[in-house]
Design a protein around this motif. Structure first.
Motif, mmCIF file in Angstrom:
data_model
loop_
_atom_site.group_PDB
_atom_site.id
_atom_site.type_symbol
_atom_site.label_atom_id
_atom_site.label_comp_id
_atom_site.label_asym_id
_atom_site.label_seq_id
_atom_site.Cartn_x
_atom_site.Cartn_y
_atom_site.Cartn_z
ATOM 1 N N ALA A 231 -9.525 -67.239 -13.959
ATOM 2 C CA ALA A 231 -8.533 -68.193 -14.442
ATOM 3 C C ALA A 231 -9.105 -69.602 -14.352
ATOM 4 O O ALA A 231 -9.764 -69.955 -13.361
ATOM 5 N N THR A 233 -8.619 -73.356 -13.697
ATOM 6 C CA THR A 233 -7.651 -74.201 -12.982
ATOM 7 C C THR A 233 -7.801 -75.666 -13.330
ATOM 8 O O THR A 233 -6.873 -76.442 -13.133
ATOM 9 N N ALA A 258 -2.802 -62.086 -17.864
ATOM 10 C CA ALA A 258 -1.937 -63.261 -17.927
ATOM 11 C C ALA A 258 -1.519 -63.601 -19.356
ATOM 12 O O ALA A 258 -0.396 -64.074 -19.589
ATOM 13 N N ASN A 259 -2.417 -63.363 -20.330
ATOM 14 C CA ASN A 259 -2.086 -63.730 -21.709
ATOM 15 C C ASN A 259 -0.919 -62.929 -22.271
ATOM 16 O O ASN A 259 -0.249 -63.375 -23.205
ATOM 17 N N TYR A 260 -0.662 -61.758 -21.704
ATOM 18 C CA TYR A 260 0.453 -60.953 -22.199
ATOM 19 C C TYR A 260 1.791 -61.522 -21.747
ATOM 20 O O TYR A 260 2.827 -61.250 -22.367
ATOM 21 N N SER A 261 1.772 -62.303 -20.669
ATOM 22 C CA SER A 261 2.980 -63.021 -20.249
ATOM 23 C C SER A 261 3.163 -64.280 -21.081
ATOM 24 O O SER A 261 4.290 -64.644 -21.449
ATOM 25 N N LEU A 262 2.045 -64.954 -21.394
ATOM 26 C CA LEU A 262 2.114 -66.177 -22.187
ATOM 27 C C LEU A 262 2.452 -65.883 -23.638
ATOM 28 O O LEU A 262 3.184 -66.648 -24.284
ATOM 29 N N TYR A 263 1.928 -64.791 -24.166
ATOM 30 C CA TYR A 263 2.134 -64.425 -25.569
ATOM 31 C C TYR A 263 2.648 -62.984 -25.622
ATOM 32 O O TYR A 263 1.860 -62.042 -25.814
ATOM 33 N N PRO A 264 3.946 -62.766 -25.455
ATOM 34 C CA PRO A 264 4.485 -61.401 -25.364
ATOM 35 C C PRO A 264 4.137 -60.511 -26.549
ATOM 36 O O PRO A 264 3.986 -59.295 -26.389
ATOM 37 N N SER A 310 -7.174 -60.096 -23.934
ATOM 38 C CA SER A 310 -7.275 -60.075 -22.475
ATOM 39 C C SER A 310 -8.289 -61.095 -21.970
ATOM 40 O O SER A 310 -8.070 -61.764 -20.958
#
Length: 380
Positions: A231, A233, A258-264, A310
């Motif tokens: 990640a 920072t 993390a990108n799957y949370s940012l871009y569902p 990913s």
């Protein structure tokens, strides 16, 4: 210019992905047919059926691999240099295995001696197995981090060896890649062959489709539960001049997801990969060749998009010094270079697509044992 620097960086990330997808869809079934050559063809004539199913197109399909490599060189020159340094022996192995394809196709049938033809058959099998396996292992190592760093002059150096690339997760990624390409080859043969070759290709499509589903799902679980991601920072603005050592990167559990949370909507990529593989199993069982090839193609697109989403924005993470990881923001060429390449791509990629579809349309049809007998001296 039509787009700002930051936008061009994203555009070229997408375009490189498109070129890799084009390679997997077309050169993928070429290599898949090669990998299956000794399985779907039990006699010399049956193996010639499989070879001549891809004969009109295999060399043209390699354009996508050349374009992808060229695009990486031009769009991400630092990444190209680091990759060819750290993954050198794997890339050399891939290149040398590909030599068997043009030589094998051209020389295999010139002598009727079974020993001669069997030797070239195994060469074609190697050319179908090694490249997708090594490419998959390379992508697996991207998730693990490649052991490299830069000095004060941005000269790349690293640690490790060729055999060190074969981490169990990387081997699993290589297996996913090999099964994907083999599945694509099997479904393509279903479209282009009949009789015994078709029947064996159908069985191979079912098995490889199931294999892609299982291994891809296992890789996803492993990535979620057992592999730390990276990640960013702290970093310069995305539109600043590239400097791959001017950011702070930390290893972090779950960072690759993390990108799957940012871009569902991105979750559609792995879902497409999994459902496409199951679609191949169902289509092969129902004797639906077209549905099988479409499902296989969708599965390949889903798997490749999953890897891209990913990793984003990383293109080559560093396990030796995470701060030196390469991203689309800090390894790109200049604004002018990306702009010129963009317009070149807008002109030439549609031309390539047009002549590719035209060639397939003109040279389409079933390849049969009788066709080989009738054209014994004019086909491979």
């Amino acid at each position: 210019m039509i787009f700002d620097y930051e936008t061009f960086k994203v555009i070229w990330w997408v375009l490189v992905g498109v070129l890799f997808i084009g390679f997997a869809l077309t050169d993928g079934f070429d290599m898949g047919v090669g990998a299956l050559l000794r399985i779907v063809g039990k006699t010399d004539e049956e193996r010639r059926v499989a070879i001549n199913a891809i004969a009109p197109h295999w060399d043209g399909n390699q354009v996508w691999l050349i374009l992808a490599a060229g695009a990486i060189f031009a769009a991400w020159p630092i990444t190209f240099g680091a990759a060819f340094s750290m993954l050198y022996w794997g890339l050399v192995l891939t290149l040398f295995s590909l030599f068997f394809r043009p030589v094998g196709f051209d020389y295999r049938s010139k002598i009727a001696d079974p020993r001669w033809r069997n030797t070239w058959d195994w060469g074609l099998v190697a050319a179908g197995v090694i490249p997708p396996l090594v490419i998959g292992v390379a992508f697996g190592n991207l998730f693990l981090g490649v052991s490299f760093q830069f000095d004060e002059f941005l000269r790349v150096s690293g640690q490790g060896s060729f055999f060190g690339l074969f981490h169990p997760f990387a081997v699993l990624a290589g297996l996913v890649s090999l099964l994907m390409f083999t599945m694509q080859g099997a479904t393509y043969l279903m479209l282009r062959t009949d009789a015994a070759v078709y029947a064996r290709s159908r069985k191979a499509a079912q098995l490889t489709g199931l294999g892609v589903f299982v291994t891809f799902a296992l890789a996803g679980v492993w990535l979620w539960a057992g592999i730390d991601g990276y990640a960013i920072t702290q970093a310069p603005p995305h539109d600043s001049l590239p400097n791959p050592v001017a950011k702070t990167v930390v290893p972090m559990a779950g960072a690759w997801l993390a990108n799957y949370s940012l871009y569902p909507a991105a979750i559609l990529a792995p879902i497409t990969g999994l459902l496409g593989a199951l679609g191949v199993v169902a289509a092969a069982g129902a004797n639906r060749a077209v549905m099988g090839f479409v499902s296989s193609s969708l599965s390949l697109v889903g798997v490749i998009m999953t890897a891209g989403v990913s990793l984003f924005p990383f293109v080559m993470p560093s396990s030796l010094n995470p701060n030196h990881s390469l991203t689309i923001w800090d390894s790109a060429s200049s604004h002018l270079t990306l702009a010129i390449m963009f317009w070149a791509a807008m002109i030439f990629v549609p031309i390539i697509l047009f002549y590719t579809f035209w060639c397939y349309k003109q040279l389409w049809g079933k390849v049969t044992v009788q066709f080989i007998r009738d054209n014994d001296h004019s086909v491979y």
